[in-house]
Scaffold this motif. Structure first.
Motif, PDB file in Angstrom:
ATOM      1  N   ARG A  75       1.315  -1.189  -0.046  1.00  0.00           N
ATOM      2  CA  ARG A  75      -0.358  -0.071  -0.301  1.00  0.00           C
ATOM      3  C   ARG A  75       0.714   1.072   0.076  1.00  0.00           C
ATOM      4  O   ARG A  75       1.996   1.025   0.263  1.00  0.00           O
ATOM      5  N   ILE A  76       0.295   2.001  -0.060  1.00  0.00           N
ATOM      6  CA  ILE A  76       1.029   3.377  -0.193  1.00  0.00           C
ATOM      7  C   ILE A  76       1.199   4.563   1.128  1.00  0.00           C
ATOM      8  O   ILE A  76      -0.861   4.233   1.810  1.00  0.00           O
ATOM      9  N   THR A  77       1.789   4.576   1.797  1.00  0.00           N
ATOM     10  CA  THR A  77       1.425   5.352   2.497  1.00  0.00           C
ATOM     11  C   THR A  77       1.549   6.883   3.554  1.00  0.00           C
ATOM     12  O   THR A  77       1.579   7.313   3.908  1.00  0.00           O
ATOM     13  N   ASP A  78       2.451   7.229   2.389  1.00  0.00           N
ATOM     14  CA  ASP A  78       1.995   8.563   2.163  1.00  0.00           C
ATOM     15  C   ASP A  78       2.611   9.601   0.368  1.00  0.00           C
ATOM     16  O   ASP A  78       3.106   8.629  -0.022  1.00  0.00           O
ATOM     17  N   ASP A  79       1.956  10.148  -0.291  1.00  0.00           N
ATOM     18  CA  ASP A  79       1.431  10.900  -1.439  1.00  0.00           C
ATOM     19  C   ASP A  79       1.881  12.481  -1.225  1.00  0.00           C
ATOM     20  O   ASP A  79       0.751  12.328  -0.243  1.00  0.00           O
ATOM     21  N   ILE A  80       1.891  12.508  -2.008  1.00  0.00           N
ATOM     22  CA  ILE A  80       1.876  13.943  -2.077  1.00  0.00           C
ATOM     23  C   ILE A  80      -0.015  13.777  -2.328  1.00  0.00           C
ATOM     24  O   ILE A  80      -0.280  15.115  -2.411  1.00  0.00           O
ATOM     25  N   LYS A  81      -0.625  13.119  -3.196  1.00  0.00           N
ATOM     26  CA  LYS A  81      -2.183  13.345  -3.545  1.00  0.00           C
ATOM     27  C   LYS A  81      -2.295  12.287  -2.296  1.00  0.00           C
ATOM     28  O   LYS A  81      -2.192  10.864  -2.107  1.00  0.00           O
ATOM     29  N   GLN A  82      -2.729  13.381  -1.563  1.00  0.00           N
ATOM     30  CA  GLN A  82      -3.701  12.624  -0.230  1.00  0.00           C
ATOM     31  C   GLN A  82      -4.671  11.885  -0.017  1.00  0.00           C
ATOM     32  O   GLN A  82      -4.214  10.382   0.799  1.00  0.00           O
ATOM     33  N   GLN A  83      -5.561  11.637  -1.427  1.00  0.00           N
ATOM     34  CA  GLN A  83      -6.215  10.638  -1.637  1.00  0.00           C
ATOM     35  C   GLN A  83      -5.378   9.139  -1.707  1.00  0.00           C
ATOM     36  O   GLN A  83      -6.735   7.606  -1.896  1.00  0.00           O
ATOM     37  N   ASN A  84      -4.282   9.414  -2.734  1.00  0.00           N
ATOM     38  CA  ASN A  84      -3.546   7.954  -2.559  1.00  0.00           C
ATOM     39  C   ASN A  84      -3.119   7.097  -1.482  1.00  0.00           C
ATOM     40  O   ASN A  84      -2.745   6.089  -1.396  1.00  0.00           O
ATOM     41  N   ILE A  85      -3.080   8.187   0.221  1.00  0.00           N
ATOM     42  CA  ILE A  85      -2.885   7.126   0.874  1.00  0.00           C
ATOM     43  C   ILE A  85      -3.496   5.975   1.372  1.00  0.00           C
ATOM     44  O   ILE A  85      -4.718   5.891   1.603  1.00  0.00           O
ATOM     45  N   GLY A  86      -3.061   4.800   1.595  1.00  0.00           N
ATOM     46  CA  GLY A  86      -3.586   3.625   1.919  1.00  0.00           C
ATOM     47  C   GLY A  86      -4.631   2.842   1.044  1.00  0.00           C
ATOM     48  O   GLY A  86      -4.755   1.519   0.848  1.00  0.00           O
ATOM     49  N   LEU A  87      -3.847   3.678  -0.373  1.00  0.00           N
ATOM     50  CA  LEU A  87      -4.668   2.801  -1.771  1.00  0.00           C
ATOM     51  C   LEU A  87      -3.388   1.412  -1.660  1.00  0.00           C
ATOM     52  O   LEU A  87      -2.410   1.770  -1.317  1.00  0.00           O
ATOM     53  N   ARG A  88      -3.946   0.355  -2.730  1.00  0.00           N
ATOM     54  CA  ARG A  88      -2.606  -0.458  -2.792  1.00  0.00           C
ATOM     55  C   ARG A  88      -1.708  -0.096  -3.971  1.00  0.00           C
ATOM     56  O   ARG A  88      -2.043   1.130  -4.818  1.00  0.00           O
ATOM     57  N   LYS A  89      -0.900  -0.432  -3.805  1.00  0.00           N
ATOM     58  CA  LYS A  89       0.699  -0.449  -4.462  1.00  0.00           C
ATOM     59  C   LYS A  89       0.113  -1.026  -5.880  1.00  0.00           C
ATOM     60  O   LYS A  89      -0.422  -1.820  -6.436  1.00  0.00           O
ATOM     61  N   GLU A  90       0.693  -0.052  -7.244  1.00  0.00           N
ATOM     62  CA  GLU A  90       0.406  -0.288  -8.116  1.00  0.00           C
ATOM     63  C   GLU A  90       1.206  -1.577  -8.826  1.00  0.00           C
ATOM     64  O   GLU A  90       2.249  -1.555  -8.472  1.00  0.00           O
ATOM     65  N   ASN A  91       0.515  -2.345 -10.351  1.00  0.00           N
ATOM     66  CA  ASN A  91       1.057  -3.489 -10.042  1.00  0.00           C
ATOM     67  C   ASN A  91       1.593  -4.786  -9.455  1.00  0.00           C
ATOM     68  O   ASN A  91       2.410  -5.114  -9.518  1.00  0.00           O
TER      69      ASN A  91
END
Length: 192
Positions: A75-91
């Motif tokens: 999962r994404i744990t920190d990102d510039i786009k706050q809506q991505n935090i917690g989402l599955r990592k790509e591929n």
């Protein structure tokens, strides 16, 4: 990185198994951001944890088996786009696995002949640039025939035996990466 694992042997060491748990954290990752203006952007952090199990060995004289399974929660744990935090990592699939078995004939009439078959499984994944769809999971079956005599082995491998159409990854719905169609490889090796 944190983790741990165990190894064990069965049937007097003929069959070996291992299981490992891992928890990996990465920071300052570069990710691809677009097709029209190819660029990389920095992602703050990603984390993945999961479990891997492997079994290998000889079930009977002349019969080998290798199997593996992996569960990965990335999962994404920190990102510039706050809506991505917690989402599955790509591929990255939740589940993947493989199985390969080989039997070498031992009778005098066909000694040196071997047959192999196996499969590779990869679960559904999210593309690199779009979260509008999932890349479907797939299972590909492979087969082989071997013949060994006096240190020389000839092997014919058929990959993707059933010529399945599958996708190994994607940037978006318009840029998918196809897997290899059925193909045949011939290998000759000499052991001295």
């Amino acid at each position: 990185m944190r983790g741990g694992g165990i190894k064990t042997e069965w049937l007097g060491g003929l069959l070996k198994a291992s299981m490992a748990y891992y928890d990996v954290r990465s920071r300052n990752i570069l990710v691809y951001t677009g097709l029209d203006k190819p660029a990389l952007a920095q992602r703050g952090a990603e984390g993945s944890h999961g479990l891997e199990v492997e079994v290998s060995g000889r079930i009977l004289p002349g019969w080998q088996v290798m199997a593996g399974y992996a569960y990965t929660d990335a999962r994404i744990t920190d990102d510039i786009k706050q809506q991505n935090i917690g989402l599955r990592k790509e591929n990255t699939p939740w589940n993947s696995g493989s199985l390969w078995t080989r039997y070498d004939f031992r009778s005098a009439v066909i000694k040196g002949l071997g047959l192999g078959a196996g499969m590779q499984y990869r679960g559904e994944r999210i593309p690199w640039l779009s979260r509008a769809f999932l890349i479907p999971g797939y299972t590909v079956v492979d087969a082989a025939i071997y013949y060994k005599v006096k240190g020389i082995q000839v092997a014919v491998n058929v990959n993707n035996l059933f010529n399945k159409t599958y996708w190994t990854g994607a940037y978006s719905f318009f840029q998918l990466f196809p897997g290899e169609p059925r193909n045949v490889q011939v290998n000759v090796t000499y052991q001295f």
